[in-house]
Design a protein around this motif. Structure first.
Motif, PDB file in Angstrom:
ATOM      1  N   THR A 190      80.325  41.054  76.333  1.00 21.27           N
ATOM      2  CA  THR A 190      79.039  40.582  75.818  1.00 21.27           C
ATOM      3  C   THR A 190      78.791  41.138  74.424  1.00 21.27           C
ATOM      4  O   THR A 190      79.203  42.251  74.099  1.00 21.27           O
ATOM      5  N   GLU A 250      73.404  40.846  73.702  1.00 22.05           N
ATOM      6  CA  GLU A 250      73.533  39.897  74.796  1.00 22.05           C
ATOM      7  C   GLU A 250      73.580  40.647  76.121  1.00 22.05           C
ATOM      8  O   GLU A 250      74.494  41.424  76.363  1.00 22.05           O
ATOM      9  N   SER A 251      72.628  40.450  76.987  1.00 19.15           N
ATOM     10  CA  SER A 251      72.500  41.099  78.287  1.00 19.15           C
ATOM     11  C   SER A 251      72.248  42.600  78.129  1.00 19.15           C
ATOM     12  O   SER A 251      72.366  43.176  77.045  1.00 19.15           O
ATOM     13  N   LYS A 296      80.273  33.329  85.481  1.00 16.56           N
ATOM     14  CA  LYS A 296      78.997  34.013  85.241  1.00 16.56           C
ATOM     15  C   LYS A 296      77.978  33.063  84.622  1.00 16.56           C
ATOM     16  O   LYS A 296      76.791  33.094  84.965  1.00 16.56           O
ATOM     17  N   MET A 297      78.431  32.220  83.696  1.00 14.10           N
ATOM     18  CA  MET A 297      77.541  31.235  83.088  1.00 14.10           C
ATOM     19  C   MET A 297      77.023  30.251  84.137  1.00 14.10           C
ATOM     20  O   MET A 297      75.856  29.842  84.092  1.00 14.10           O
ATOM     21  N   VAL A 338      76.510  30.829  87.309  1.00 17.60           N
ATOM     22  CA  VAL A 338      75.482  31.501  88.100  1.00 17.60           C
ATOM     23  C   VAL A 338      74.179  31.616  87.306  1.00 17.60           C
ATOM     24  O   VAL A 338      73.100  31.297  87.816  1.00 17.60           O
ATOM     25  N   LYS A 339      74.279  32.039  86.058  1.00 19.45           N
ATOM     26  CA  LYS A 339      73.077  32.286  85.258  1.00 19.45           C
ATOM     27  C   LYS A 339      72.372  31.003  84.828  1.00 19.45           C
ATOM     28  O   LYS A 339      71.143  30.891  84.925  1.00 19.45           O
ATOM     29  N   ASP A 340      73.138  30.004  84.369  1.00 17.06           N
ATOM     30  CA  ASP A 340      72.542  28.838  83.732  1.00 17.06           C
ATOM     31  C   ASP A 340      72.422  27.609  84.632  1.00 17.06           C
ATOM     32  O   ASP A 340      71.661  26.694  84.321  1.00 17.06           O
ATOM     33  N   LYS A 394      70.884  29.760  88.635  1.00 17.06           N
ATOM     34  CA  LYS A 394      69.648  30.437  88.230  1.00 17.06           C
ATOM     35  C   LYS A 394      68.984  31.197  89.375  1.00 17.06           C
ATOM     36  O   LYS A 394      67.847  30.916  89.753  1.00 17.06           O
ATOM     37  N   LYS A 419      68.223  37.803  92.556  1.00 20.16           N
ATOM     38  CA  LYS A 419      69.569  38.400  92.561  1.00 20.16           C
ATOM     39  C   LYS A 419      70.308  38.132  93.868  1.00 20.16           C
ATOM     40  O   LYS A 419      71.057  38.976  94.355  1.00 20.16           O
ATOM     41  N   THR A 469      74.908  37.648  91.905  1.00 24.19           N
ATOM     42  CA  THR A 469      74.913  38.351  90.629  1.00 24.19           C
ATOM     43  C   THR A 469      76.274  38.204  89.951  1.00 24.19           C
ATOM     44  O   THR A 469      77.230  37.669  90.535  1.00 24.19           O
ATOM     45  N   SER A 470      76.363  38.703  88.740  1.00 27.36           N
ATOM     46  CA  SER A 470      77.652  38.700  88.042  1.00 27.36           C
ATOM     47  C   SER A 470      78.663  39.567  88.787  1.00 27.36           C
ATOM     48  O   SER A 470      79.878  39.341  88.690  1.00 27.36           O
TER      49      SER A 470
END
Length: 474
Positions: free
Chosen positions: A87, A91-92, A283-284, A286-288, A291, A295, A298-299
């Motif tokens: 990262t 970022e994060s 990871k993207m 999961v996050k984007d 969402k 939690k 998680t990553s």
């Protein structure tokens, strides 16, 4: 797939995996080309090997310098995505582990006589806890000096035995500060988040742990990866315990979780480019796309999926032309974990990372359907990811120009982090007149002005140099 299929032929001669039913004869070359293009894009976006190594080196050196400035009972170790080099600067969060020195937690049956007499020794009692957790319920030996953060967290059970209470430990640790101009945020389990401007940290206090039996079981598994030298290195790095019990456990306030932060940093560093890109893309997702709000995933969930993929498959199959194949495999593992509410922890497989994740049936069904759709879309699935979509839609020349400036900016910021700590005194005050720091800041200012000029030429009205600087490091 039918005999004579080109994907099967390539698998036999080049080590590329087959995936029955995913690739038709018509689409194999297209998927390989798309994989190669995505690898190039991931490198352009700041996930290539050189920038990853530069990040890892900077944070490792920064930790060394900080611990040298303030030697004593607390050591600092950067973990997570920053230590993995994955990262950008802002970022994060920066995951930071603060280790209380002079304390050692031992597995039952491990001899403590070889430890220095001044070390305070606790014994892990794993038999009464969920896998991967323990109580530090036997104060086996008191050292010469017990830090207050430990003394204030001691208690007794019904039988008069001395325990180290994880809940009290977090309460005591929460009273400590991490640096000047720090803003504290709401506590999340063992983590004490804080920030200073755009720089956010996630702080966890921990204790060193020696659990040779657990590590031996991990080391002796039959595997394709990691290689023997990395396995030996991970074993020598030992482990830690962090003050968090299993969610929902009656005695969670007394429980500690066994973790392998430094060993996992080493494992992530030994992944090849394709494996790293799979991790970043998942990871993207999961996050984007998924969402999660609480939690539920998680990553860290994704990290374990990638570690299992790497261990269970020949390394030659993880090449740039097979990126989308492995991305789909990763999505399938993620879908299975959600569907079954089960994912073995890579270091201690008996521990289910999805246990007590709090995922309800409605959310589970939605996520399974979403992931299934992405698996069917193959390369088009990545258009769901904002960062990838923007990069694909951008014109190549401006994108390459900007990313060159952004990478230079980040490298300067990493140099600034290290040099700042080299110029720091025991009160954490930085000598601002240092010539090297002045040169770094001067070049940073030149870069920001250069980017602003181009933005203005292309129609942007953003003129705030600080805002542009911060945006470049997200």
């Amino acid at each position: 797939m039918a005999e004579g299929d080109p994907w099967r032929d390539k698998a036999e001669h080049e080590g590329i995996p087959r995936n029955s039913g995913l690739y038709s004869r018509h689409s194999i070359v297209q998927c390989e080309n798309a994989s190669l293009e995505m690898c190039t894009l991931m490198n352009c976006l700041g996930y290539g090997r050189p920038i990853r190594q530069a990040r890892r080196d900077a944070y490792r050196e920064g930790d060394r310098l900080m611990n040298a400035i303030r030697p004593g009972i607390i050591s600092m170790i950067t973990t997570g995505s920053k230590a993995e080099g994955l990262t950008c600067f802002y970022e994060s969060d920066c995951d930071t582990m603060f280790v209380v020195e002079g304390i050692m937690c031992l597995e039952n049956g491990v001899d403590s006589d070889k430890l220095p007499r001044e070390t305070t020794v606790f014994t892990l009692n794993t038999g009464v806890c969920y896998h991967g957790h323990s109580r530090l319920n036997l104060l086996k030996r008191r050292g010469d000096i017990i830090p207050s953060i430990i003394c204030d967290a001691l208690c007794e059970d019904a039988n008069g035995r001395v325990l180290l209470c994880s809940a009290l430990f977090v309460d005591v640790a929460n009273d400590r500060t991490f640096g000047p101009n720090e803003i504290r945020h709401e506590r999340a389990g063992p983590s004490m988040p804080s920030s200073s401007g755009p720089y956010h940290t996630d702080n966890v206090f921990s204790l060193r742990c020696h659990c040779p039996v657990i590590l031996s079981r991990w080391a002796e598994r039959t595997r394709h990866w990691p290689p023997p030298d990395i396995v030996r290195k991970v074993v020598t790095m030992g482990s830690f315990v962090t003050p968090v019990g299993l969610k929902g456990s009656e005695y969670h306030h007394l429980e500690w979780r066994i973790c392998f932060n430094t060993g996992e940093n080493e494992l992530m560093s030994s992944l090849n480019n394709t494996q790293v890109y799979i991790y970043v893309l998942l990871k993207m997702v999961v996050k984007d796309v998924l969402k999660p709000v609480k939690k539920e995933i998680t990553s860290y969930t994704v990290k374990n999926i990638v570690l299992w993929l790497a261990e269970n498959n020949p390394q030659a199959q993880f090449n740039e032309s097979s990126l989308f194949y492995w991305l789909r495999e990763g999505l399938e593992k993620l879908r299975t974990a959600i569907l079954k509410i089960e994912l073995p922890y890579y270091m201690i497989p008996e521990r289910n990372l999805m246990a007590a994740c709090g995922l309800d049936e409605g959310q589970k069904c939605t996520w399974v359907n979403t992931i299934t759709d992405m698996m069917n879309e193959v390369s088009n699935a990545l258009l769901r990811l904002p960062r990838i979509r923007k990069a694909i839609l951008s014109h190549p020349a401006p994108l390459l120009w900007y990313n060159k400036k952004r990478v230079e900016m980040e490298l300067l910021q990493l140099k600034n982090l290290v040099r700042g700590r080299q110029c720091m005194d025991e009160n954490l005050e930085v000598n601002m007149s240092d010539p090297m720091l002045q040169a770094i800041w001067s070049r940073i200012a030149e870069l920001v002005i250069e980017v602003r000029k181009r933005m203005n030429r292309e129609g942007s009205r953003l003129n705030d140099l600080i805002e542009i600087h911060d945006m470049m490091l997200i």
